[in-house]
Structures are given as C-alpha cells and as structure tokens.
Design a protein around this motif. Structure first.
Motif, mmCIF file in Angstrom:
data_model
loop_
_atom_site.group_PDB
_atom_site.id
_atom_site.type_symbol
_atom_site.label_atom_id
_atom_site.label_comp_id
_atom_site.label_asym_id
_atom_site.label_seq_id
_atom_site.Cartn_x
_atom_site.Cartn_y
_atom_site.Cartn_z
ATOM 1 N N HIS A 51 0.802 -1.225 0.000
ATOM 2 C CA HIS A 51 0.000 0.000 0.000
ATOM 3 C C HIS A 51 0.832 1.271 0.000
ATOM 4 O O HIS A 51 0.316 2.348 -0.248
ATOM 5 N N PHE A 52 2.068 1.179 0.363
ATOM 6 C CA PHE A 52 2.916 2.371 0.385
ATOM 7 C C PHE A 52 4.381 1.939 0.355
ATOM 8 O O PHE A 52 4.697 0.775 0.628
ATOM 9 N N SER A 53 5.235 2.873 0.022
ATOM 10 C CA SER A 53 6.667 2.593 0.031
ATOM 11 C C SER A 53 7.409 3.844 0.460
ATOM 12 O O SER A 53 6.950 4.964 0.249
ATOM 13 N N LYS A 54 8.551 3.638 1.080
ATOM 14 C CA LYS A 54 9.361 4.768 1.525
ATOM 15 C C LYS A 54 9.850 5.604 0.343
ATOM 16 O O LYS A 54 10.266 6.746 0.523
ATOM 17 N N GLU A 55 9.821 5.040 -0.851
ATOM 18 C CA GLU A 55 10.306 5.792 -2.013
ATOM 19 C C GLU A 55 9.344 6.897 -2.439
ATOM 20 O O GLU A 55 9.749 7.868 -3.055
ATOM 21 N N PHE A 60 5.642 10.552 7.786
ATOM 22 C CA PHE A 60 4.504 11.401 8.143
ATOM 23 C C PHE A 60 3.306 11.116 7.228
ATOM 24 O O PHE A 60 2.170 10.998 7.689
ATOM 25 N N HIS A 61 3.573 10.994 5.912
ATOM 26 C CA HIS A 61 2.491 10.739 4.947
ATOM 27 C C HIS A 61 1.875 9.359 5.142
ATOM 28 O O HIS A 61 0.680 9.173 4.939
ATOM 29 N N VAL A 62 2.725 8.390 5.482
ATOM 30 C CA VAL A 62 2.226 7.023 5.696
ATOM 31 C C VAL A 62 1.123 7.046 6.757
ATOM 32 O O VAL A 62 0.051 6.473 6.578
ATOM 33 N N TYR A 64 -0.548 9.803 7.915
ATOM 34 C CA TYR A 64 -1.630 10.711 7.522
ATOM 35 C C TYR A 64 -2.601 9.994 6.586
ATOM 36 O O TYR A 64 -3.817 10.009 6.782
ATOM 37 N N ARG A 65 -2.033 9.354 5.573
ATOM 38 C CA ARG A 65 -2.850 8.743 4.544
ATOM 39 C C ARG A 65 -3.611 7.533 5.073
ATOM 40 O O ARG A 65 -4.769 7.293 4.705
ATOM 41 N N ALA A 66 -2.980 6.752 5.923
ATOM 42 C CA ALA A 66 -3.645 5.563 6.469
ATOM 43 C C ALA A 66 -4.871 5.979 7.288
ATOM 44 O O ALA A 66 -5.955 5.414 7.136
ATOM 45 N N LEU A 67 -4.700 6.981 8.127
ATOM 46 C CA LEU A 67 -5.856 7.417 8.916
ATOM 47 C C LEU A 67 -6.901 8.087 8.016
ATOM 48 O O LEU A 67 -8.105 7.901 8.215
ATOM 49 N N ALA A 68 -6.433 8.824 6.999
ATOM 50 C CA ALA A 68 -7.374 9.468 6.066
ATOM 51 C C ALA A 68 -8.268 8.429 5.390
ATOM 52 O O ALA A 68 -9.475 8.635 5.231
ATOM 53 N N ALA A 101 7.196 9.801 13.440
ATOM 54 C CA ALA A 101 6.652 10.631 12.354
ATOM 55 C C ALA A 101 5.350 10.041 11.797
ATOM 56 O O ALA A 101 4.432 10.777 11.424
ATOM 57 N N ILE A 102 5.267 8.718 11.757
ATOM 58 C CA ILE A 102 4.004 8.080 11.326
ATOM 59 C C ILE A 102 2.870 8.529 12.251
ATOM 60 O O ILE A 102 1.795 8.938 11.785
ATOM 61 N N TYR A 103 3.132 8.480 13.558
ATOM 62 C CA TYR A 103 2.105 8.874 14.527
ATOM 63 C C TYR A 103 1.817 10.371 14.448
ATOM 64 O O TYR A 103 0.678 10.804 14.646
ATOM 65 N N ALA A 104 2.852 11.162 14.143
ATOM 66 C CA ALA A 104 2.630 12.604 13.985
ATOM 67 C C ALA A 104 1.692 12.867 12.802
ATOM 68 O O ALA A 104 0.827 13.745 12.862
ATOM 69 N N GLY A 105 1.868 12.092 11.728
ATOM 70 C CA GLY A 105 0.982 12.233 10.565
ATOM 71 C C GLY A 105 -0.463 11.916 10.921
ATOM 72 O O GLY A 105 -1.397 12.617 10.525
ATOM 73 N N MET A 106 -0.639 10.865 11.705
ATOM 74 C CA MET A 106 -2.004 10.504 12.121
ATOM 75 C C MET A 106 -2.581 11.576 13.039
ATOM 76 O O MET A 106 -3.743 11.969 12.907
ATOM 77 N N LYS A 107 -1.732 12.036 13.961
ATOM 78 C CA LYS A 107 -2.203 13.024 14.932
ATOM 79 C C LYS A 107 -2.645 14.317 14.261
ATOM 80 O O LYS A 107 -3.620 14.940 14.686
ATOM 81 N N GLU A 108 -1.909 14.726 13.223
ATOM 82 C CA GLU A 108 -2.258 15.971 12.534
ATOM 83 C C GLU A 108 -3.683 15.898 11.989
ATOM 84 O O GLU A 108 -4.477 16.830 12.122
ATOM 85 N N LEU A 109 -3.998 14.778 11.377
ATOM 86 C CA LEU A 109 -5.339 14.621 10.804
ATOM 87 C C LEU A 109 -6.376 14.416 11.916
ATOM 88 O O LEU A 109 -7.483 14.961 11.853
ATOM 89 N N ALA A 110 -6.008 13.652 12.922
ATOM 90 C CA ALA A 110 -6.923 13.375 14.029
ATOM 91 C C ALA A 110 -7.347 14.673 14.718
ATOM 92 O O ALA A 110 -8.517 14.860 15.070
#
Lengths: 322, 322
Positions: A51-55, A60-62, A64-68, A101-110
């Motif tokens: 579903h995603f890759s570091k490339e 952060f996006h990983v 954000y997008r998962a929670l989105a 950073a993954i959690y920061a991405g989720m938190k921003e949207l949350a």
C-alpha cells in the motif's frame, strides 16, 4: 526505547471527545453511550510494499494517509469521527524517529476532526504494517448505506478523480509535469470529505460510498447493493485542470480504476440534488453530477463514452488476488 | 478465491447482538447506543513467528487463541463481549483452507460469547498477521481499572499459572510428560474468564487485570497504576497438580514471567473476598488469594519466597525490545 517507552511517547496529552471515559493505559478504552446516536466502526490495514513505500512517501504521509483512508470510510457512512486505535508491526529497518513521524501524521489529521487515539498495539515483524480501527457516531437512522440507491436518482461525486494515481505516477516516473505538487499532495495527504458528509444529514435518503478502489469499483458496489443499474457519462467525470497533460489511456485508467482519491460517491433523489449542491458550496466541496440510477440490468454499471455505451466492470484493486 | 469471495466465505449467516444495525458489507458496521452502558474497546496483533508458529498450533488454534487474548482484555475491563473486527495479512505460504480454519477458530469462541464479526480487511504480505479489535459493553461506572487497588486489599488470581508455557514447552521439547494434553490445550485454547468477570458486577470496587505477559508484569501494572505495594506469597500461587513435574527453575519462570494464561488478577477489599469466592464457585472458576496490597514503596511488587522477601520485577514479554 522499548514498547512501554514508545507507547508513552505516542499517548495523547489530553483527550478531546467528551464521551471518552478512559483512554490508553488499561486493558481497553471506555466510552459512553450517547442517546440518539449510533456508532460506526471499521478496520483498515496498510502494508509496506503493498500500500505504500518509503520511495514515494515520508513516514509522516504514511500515517496521515492511512488514517485518512479510515476516516473516509466514516464519511461514506455519514458518521462523525470520534476515536481510533492503531496496531503497528515494526521491522528492524524503521527507526524510532520514523515511527514517531508516522504517529505525527495521524495526529495531525486526528486533531482536525477531534479524534482521540484510544488504543493500540506494537509488535515486531518483517515489514511495516499499520492496522487502524476507527469509531465514529451518526444520528440514529442516519448512517448511510450503499444499498439505498433508487431508480431515478442523480449520481454524483465530490472533487476530481484520478489525481492520487497521477501523483504516484509523478513520484515514480521522472519527467517534467505541470502542477506536480498538487498531484503529489493528493496522493500523500488525501482529505476525507467529512464536512460535506455531515452536511448531508438532513436528507431523508442517500446512498453513499467512498472512492478507495476506483469509481468503477464503487459504482458497481452501489449498483449491486441497491439492485439497480448506474449509468455514467464519461464527459461528466470531474478531473482537475492539469490532468489532461497525461496520456489519454492513463487518464482513463486512473479516473475509473486508480482509486485512493477518497472522494465520495453518492446517489440522491432528483429533487434533493439542489440541496446537495448547496451543502457542497457551504462546505467548500466541489460536487459533480456524473450519471443516473436506472432500471434494467440489476447490479450493472454502464458508461457512455465516445458516443457508445459499454459496461464498466469492477476491476479495482483486489489485494488478495494472487 | 479472491478477496471478495473470501470475505463472503467468512461472513456470518446471522448476527446475534440485538444492538447491531448493520454488519459486514458496507464501509463500516453500525451499532446503537444503549442506555446505561459504556463501550470498551481494544486492539491486539498476532504475528507468525513472533506470537505463534505452525509448528505448535493448527490454524484453528491460531484464530481461537488470538480472539481469546482479546476477549480476555474485555474480561479484565469487566466488559461483556459484543463485536469483533479482524484484519488479516496473508502470505503466499498459507492455503485458503488454513485461512478458513483460522476464522473457524475465532467463530467457535465468538459463538460462545454471542459475539458478532462486524468488520475486517484482508491484504497480502510476507507473514501471517492477525489484528483483532474487540468491542464490549459494561454497565455505566462498572468498567474495571488497574488503578483501583487500595492498601489492605486481598490480591487474588483465577485458575492456575504457568500452564500455557508448560504446554508450549511440551510442544517444542520431545519427552515423556504427564497430562500433556491438558497443558497443550491451555496453550492453544485458553478460556477467557468472562462469566467470572461479569459476576463481579455487584462489587463497588475492584482492580482487575488479565495475565497476558505474566503475573510479575501484571501485578506491577496494578501496583504502578494504583500507587501501592503488592506483596505476593510464592506458596499461595496456584499451580495445576502436574505442574511439579517440570524443573523448579522452569516452574518459577513460567509462573511469574511466562504469560498467556489469560487468567484474571484482581484486588478487592477484605470484606468482599467472601463474595468473590462465592462468585467464583457459581461460575465454576478456581480462585486463590495470593497476597495483599500494602503501603510502603509506591509501585513495587514484593515476593515472599523461601522465607525471604524480594522485589519481583516486571520482566514479562516486551515485543518491541530489540
């Protein structure tokens, strides 16, 4: 940092939902019933390399997008986001600061939707995997289903389609592109259509679905669940202005089968269409009529394109095919 | 079979929970609020090679045990099981019929507690991973926390400790053992203590935790959350009759640090201890007093063993350590 330290680091300082009684820190979280409300819940999983890759994504996006993607399911149910739980499988190859950073991405949207992180699990494994469960609430009798389309309904979609796949294309194919940041953002940080979905609350009937696998797949889901035909018109499918820079064949592929735009697809009575447009304007949401619900074949989707009408098959993502 | 076919195959024929409005088949499941109730939720993840292996478990057990671990969390919260959602990551190495057996294992246990499977996700990946979210309900104000222990309380535990690890030992070390099926069953098909936990409803105060990482870890969690000392007595830790066949050092390791027994650990006022014993008898549950809550060091656990008193450290599983 060990499991306990990491969990401490991702814990929220304060909770936002008044119905939350106990958050993270015990065997489970506790929230209260609310008179006149139903709860809506779903789970979605995201696997590195599938579903995603570091490339193409930063950590952060990983997140954000998962929670989105999960919040988009709540939007499609007409539900207001409230809580989320996150299970993460962590391989050796990910650093603690990337995980944060993954959690920061989720938190921003949350934060945008006043959602509280109320549970989770962290385990080690071979690839990074996020499983997110979201819980939202809807007024009693106002959860929105795919099975509520009726013959004569207007079929509409929010936003523009195919942008997420165009963004992925730009990220994985070197070249000169117009407006590339727009497309990349649409891929990495999709915006679930919560304000618009909640605005529709007043409508007595609406069929709703979110576009995660491609509009071809989701129109078929509504047609099947409602036992109707959906007739789409290619000329009416909304695209962003710079979408035309891509080869015609890719445009077609991305619009119908690309998925991950997380726009909403719906059907409403003809007489409610003006109200839908008004709600869209109020919530700053582009909305386009793209077809009609008709009788005839049960569970089919027809596409009028180049003056022909052909059947539009599901052919979206199907991660289990092998 | 593709994703859609597989999801169809695991869907329940009929739902058991009257508060369920919509199950699997849309973007989310919908259930109603219930007057006087709170909801309890948690998520737990099981990774092949970390939490289970095909060498010691059949697919049926993998599913049964994973859901049992989650239901045990609900028991520890004093909550009645209601719903579960399952995300599964599927590698090439697992056959469809094995996957179906995993779900059959979960269903067997779910049926016992009238739980409905209301959501899920299936994706492909490198190793088999199950993420399960459970949702239960508790009477308002009757969710049970680790933070509710008080000085003077009796500390008790259900069942016998160390059996699950003994079962794993038998499965991974050839030899002659007495009562090996008993220990293997305890490892593969643990029974969450739901009837006993629900029976405790009448008590005004109780601290509760379930033994997933080992009683050393869980007593420390209660001691820390409640800011008290817990003093245990080794002679009172309940073991099954044939547990003594194993080397002393392994017995000690398994009893205190083995984990996965999914028994309940609690503390209650002295004057409620008789009532706890009565409820245990009524629900056919063995219950043993194993110590006392005392003042003194905040957040410490002391163990009286061989006429000495020593500090019992957490040292349970910690899957993120690396």
């Amino acid at each position: 940092m060990d499991e306990f330290g990491f969990i401490d680091s991702i814990k929220q300082e304060a909770y936002m939902q008044p119905s939350l009684i106990r958050g993270i820190g015990d065997d489970g979280a506790v929230f209260s019933s609310e008179a006149g409300k139903s709860f809506v819940t779903c789970i979605d999983t995201f696997v590195e390399g599938v579903h995603f890759s570091k490339e193409t994504m930063q950590p952060f996006h990983v997140g954000y997008r998962a929670l989105a993607a999960n919040i988009s399911d709540l939007a499609a149910m007409g539900a207001e986001p409230a809580f989320y739980l996150v299970s993460i499988v962590i391989p050796q190859s990910w650093e603690m600061k990337e995980l944060s950073a993954i959690y920061a991405g989720m938190k921003e949207l949350a934060k945008k939707y006043q959602m509280d992180l109320i549970g989770g699990d962290t385990v080690s494994g071979e690839s990074l995997i996020l499983s997110i469960t979201v819980i939202g609430r809807a007024d009693k009798g106002k959860a929105r289903y795919r099975s509520d389309a009726s013959v004569g309904d207007v079929v509409f979609v929010t936003g523009t389609l195919g942008d997420s796949q165009a963004g992925l294309h730009i990220l994985t194919n070197q070249g000169e592109y117009r407006n590339s940041n727009y497309f990349i953002d649409r891929h990495r940080m999709p915006e679930p259509r919560i304000p618009f979905a909640l605005g529709l609350k007043g409508l007595s009937r609406i069929a709703l679905n979110d576009i995660s696998d491609g509009v071809a797949s989701e129109t078929n889901e509504i047609a099947e669940a409602s036992n109707v035909t959906i007739a789409l018109n290619d000329e009416e499918i909304p695209i962003s202005s710079d979408f035309v820079q891509f080869p015609k064949q890719l445009q077609h592929q991305w619009k119908y089968f690309g998925g991950e735009d997380f726009e909403l697809l719906g059907t409403v009575r003809e007489q409610d269409w003006e109200e839908v447009k008004r709600i869209a304007e109020k919530t700053n949401t582009r909305v386009s009529k793209i077809g009609r619900v008709t009788g005839g074949y049960k569970g089919h989707v027809l596409l009028k394109i180049d003056n022909k009408e052909e059947r539009l098959e599901k052919k979206g993502y199907n991660h289990l095919s092998r």
